[in-house]
Design a protein around this motif. Structure first.
Motif, short mmCIF file in Angstrom:
data_model
loop_
_atom_site.label_atom_id
_atom_site.label_comp_id
_atom_site.label_asym_id
_atom_site.label_seq_id
_atom_site.Cartn_x
_atom_site.Cartn_y
_atom_site.Cartn_z
N TYR A 142 -0.85 -5.36 5.55
CA TYR A 142 -0.93 -5.93 4.20
C TYR A 142 0.07 -6.57 3.57
N LYS B 139 0.20 4.10 -2.64
CA LYS B 139 -0.99 4.84 -2.37
C LYS B 139 -0.89 5.89 -1.40
N LYS B 140 -0.10 5.41 -0.36
CA LYS B 140 0.11 6.32 0.91
C LYS B 140 0.93 7.64 0.35
N TYR C 165 -7.27 2.24 6.35
CA TYR C 165 -5.65 2.88 6.48
C TYR C 165 -6.10 3.48 7.81
N GLU D 21 0.86 -1.20 0.05
CA GLU D 21 -0.08 -0.03 0.13
C GLU D 21 0.78 1.21 0.09
N ALA E 170 -4.42 6.92 -0.53
CA ALA E 170 -5.02 5.95 0.42
C ALA E 170 -5.85 6.70 1.28
#
Length: 731
Positions: free
Chosen positions: A471, A34-35, A237, A31, A40
């Motif tokens: 994750y 995305k962060k 998240y 992830e 996210a």
């Protein structure tokens, strides 16, 4: 159907035989992109259509009762939708609507900053304006106790003992009796507490910043008076938690109540100051350590008594002496806790509750004893390591603390440590310190579902990822077990419509949710073995190829339809027969300024045995983060309360000093020793995040003592306290 597994016996090391090399590898978090790109979605992101905004109103007295909330004082605020409070809830009086839905049950106030109402408006600015204008009347109590040492309401537990401490202490040739204090701490997670509530008929969907969804779902349903099956929580998240988001919070309950009454979504986000004022803090402590030993360094007596605090009627008490009860052996052991009732923000779990502050005192006391005996601090610790829990008589399931101490001393250059005050570089005294690390290990009931198709796999569980790597590791376990590239595994988390996991807390998340994922994947392996016509022990799955029974077949051909298995794991007999804990050793080198008392940490080393490492990169990150927090506990972090009202003076990150980049040494290193704990869980792991903080601060403070003679008994060791301690030591 869920297959339930109890941990009743030592487990085989299947993950050592699968042969893919995915588990343990330092893989990136999936992830991550995305962060770092902002894609996210955290709790407060992506507002539903027609969402309203809520701001909590908080008490301005330390103790008493709310006698009146004057809604008319904000009736002229444009866009106001409602003022919600208990035991009565009302909207804007101009709308003439009222009903029963308490935001805060009853009218009692237990601490300054307690949420007592919620103001909801069309915009955040309007809601904030109304919350600040709202007139609240109180009946304030005159006699308010905010200082635990002055509290007349003390609840003292009976001592927990093994052997006869008083007799062993009296018979000891060398004794030590010291009192240490630690300041209150804040979790200070990066993401503020937030919730977005939306109803569809009688069903609630809540997007929240929460750590333990299986439990939070029931807590929220109970608060609303509805069935848990009517609640769905989404927390894919979470921007840090450290214990502050374990339980359901006022922002979630308030948002849900207001959304139900208004018939539209409501978002409530705490400001940073509200987080500090309202969210559970770590208690301050006063700790008395009494150690007795023979002249050769063998401990005969160990007592660790503590004073902690909480508000009235709250059951939590920081387990300060938790590690002291199993870390070292002695003939006589005694542990007594006293709980003071005060009017301050309630106390609760903050990262490594118990060990984080308890080991600050214990590990300094061990160094003081070593000094009294004229024994090397590493050697004193090695002399007193037990082979079983001294309080319960349970054998340790796996421990390599002695190896951690020896390996750390070798790698850190401990042999070159100078006597106290003898190493000086310009205006800086330089010294080294050591401390043991210990954190009890737990397995919490947890479930997961794994789906396998010919092209890949999906993991589904309501487990959360608070920045720790859930994750990544659940994907790695599944890929390892099913012979897939990790890129072919999708991990879906943070949704209570998935099987209920342990949640993130107590360093048990990876072991518990990871074991459930492992068991679900293992059940799929059993089906694949049947299809291959071989035993489970003969089956190998690697790089998308199944082999067994003298056959070889691509998984894409073996799996013609989706295979789905759900498994649950829980503690069993091994939790009673053996004691499981993570162990390690911290080493620190500091420089202390001769004239200012400033402490600079030059380098740190943590050598840790934490069972099987599932992802070397995320594990290292967690251990380093814990060590940095230990630095903060030792040198910088302190919540300061106004003694008259209990009001927090350090209410944000400008005044509550967490370690910044300039405070943290570039030479910060973690070494993991190979270890498997067959009695802990099916994947032989132990908790990681909280072991890193346990003992880390004590290593720094012991280094300060070695550098300049200063022993600071009231933590944090700020420059003024270090200077005073240097003067007392004659430096």
């Amino acid at each position: 159907m869920t297959k339930t597994f109890r941990m009743d016996e030592a487990q085989p090391r299947l993950l050592d035989e699968t042969g893919q090399g995915i588990v343990g590898a330092p893989l990136d978090r999936p992830e991550g992109p995305k962060k770092v790109s902002g894609r996210a979605a955290y709790a407060a992101d992506g507002l539903p259509e027609n969402a309203a905004h809520g701001v909590l109103v908080r008490a301005t007295i330390p103790q008493g009762r709310v006698t009146r909330i004057d809604e008319s004082s904000v009736s002229e605020v444009a866009g106001l939708l409602g003022v919600f409070h208990g035991p009565k809830m009302t909207r804007n009086p101009a709308q003439g609507m009222a009903g029963a839905a308490p935001v805060q049950p009853g009218n009692e106030v237990h601490y300054h900053g307690q949420p007592i109402a919620l103001v909801v408006a069309e915009s955040f600015e309007a809601a904030r304006d109304a919350a600040q204008r709202l007139v609240v009347s109180y009946d304030a109590d005159a006699d308010v106790i905010t200082d635990p040492s002055r509290s007349e309401t003390h609840e003292q537990d009976d001592p927990e003992t093994a052997g006869d401490f008083e007799a062993a202490f009296a018979a000891s040739e060398v004794t030590l009796d010291r009192t240490y204090t630690t300041a209150p701490h804040a979790a200070a997670a990066m993401e503020p507490h937030a919730a977005v509530a939306e109803w569809e008929g009688d069903a609630l969907t809540l997007r929240g910043a929460l750590q333990m969804l299986r439990f939070n779902k029931k807590e929220l349903a109970d608060s609303l008076g509805i069935d848990p099956e009517q609640v769905r929580i989404l927390s894919p998240y979470i921007g840090g938690g450290f214990g502050s988001k374990l339980g359901i919070g006022p922002e979630a309950v308030a948002a849900a109540l207001a959304a139900r009454e208004l018939g539209r979504p409501v978002r409530v986000v705490m400001s940073r100051q509200t987080v500090f004022d309202t969210v559970l803090r770590r208690t301050e402590t006063s700790q008395r350590l009494r150690l007795g030993a023979d002249k050769d360094g063998r401990l005969r007596a160990l007592s660790h008594d503590d004073l902690v605090s909480n508000i009235r009627d709250e059951g939590f008490a920081e387990p300060v002496s938790q590690a002291s009860q199993f870390l070292y052996g002695a003939e006589g052991l005694s542990f007594t806790q006293t709980l003071a009732r005060v009017c301050r923000t309630p106390t609760g779990s903050v990262r490594a509750p118990g060990e984080a502050v308890g080991m600050l005192a214990l590990e300094q006391a061990m160094d003081e004893l070593a000094e009294e005996l004229g024994i090397c601090p590493v050697e004193l610790r090695l002399k007193n390591l037990p082979d079983k829990n001294p309080m319960t008589d349970q054998p340790f399931s796996a421990t390599r603390l002695a190896d951690c101490l020896r390996e750390g001393a070798e790698q850190f250059g401990w042999a070159g440590r100078k006597p106290m005050g003898e190493r000086r570089e310009g205006d800086w005294y330089v010294g080294m310190g050591v401390a043991s690390a210990a954190r009890s290990n737990m397995l919490i009931k947890s479930a997961a579902r794994v789906r396998l198709t010919g092209d890949g796999a999906v993991v589904e569980t309501d487990m959360t990822d608070i920045g720790t790597g859930s994750y990544a590791i659940l994907g790695q376990i599944t890929a390892e077990m099913l012979g897939l590239p990790v890129a072919k595994v999708e991990v879906r988390l943070g949704d209570t419509s998935f099987p209920g996991a342990s949640g993130s807390g107590g360093s048990f998340g990876a072991s518990s949710a990871g074991s459930a994922t492992f068991l679900a994947a293992k059940a799929i392996r059993e089906t694949l073995a049947e299809r291959m016509g071989c035993s489970l022990s003969e089956l190998t799955l690697q790089n998308g190829i199944a082999r067994g029974g003298n056959r070889e077949m691509p998984l894409s051909e073996l799996v013609d339809e989706e295979l789905v298995e759900e498994a649950s794991v829980e503690a069993g007999d091994t939790a009673d027969s053996h004691f499981s804990a993570g162990f390690g050793a911290h080493f620190a080198e500091v420089a202390v300024h001769v004239y200012t008392g400033e402490v600079r940490v030059r380098r740190m080393l943590g050598v840790m045995a934490m069972g099987r490492i599932l992802n070397e990169k995320t594990a290292r990150s967690q251990a380093l983060g814990g060590m940095i927090w230990g630095l903060g506990s030792a040198l910088t972090e302190k919540l300061t309360h106004d003694p008259r009202t209990g009001h927090l003076a350090t209410r944000d990150l400008a005044n509550y000093h967490v370690p910044a980049h300039a405070d943290v040494p570039g030479d910060l290193k973690v070494v993991f020793l190979e270890e498997r704990d067959d009695m802990a869980n099916p994947i032989q792991t132990k908790g990681i995040g909280e072991l890193g903080i346990s003992g880390a601060g004590a290593a720094i403070l012991n280094a300060v003592r070695n550098a300049c003679g200063a022993r600071v008994y009231d933590m944090p060791a700020t420059p003024d306290r270090v200077i005073a301690a240097m003067d007392a030591a004659g430096f």
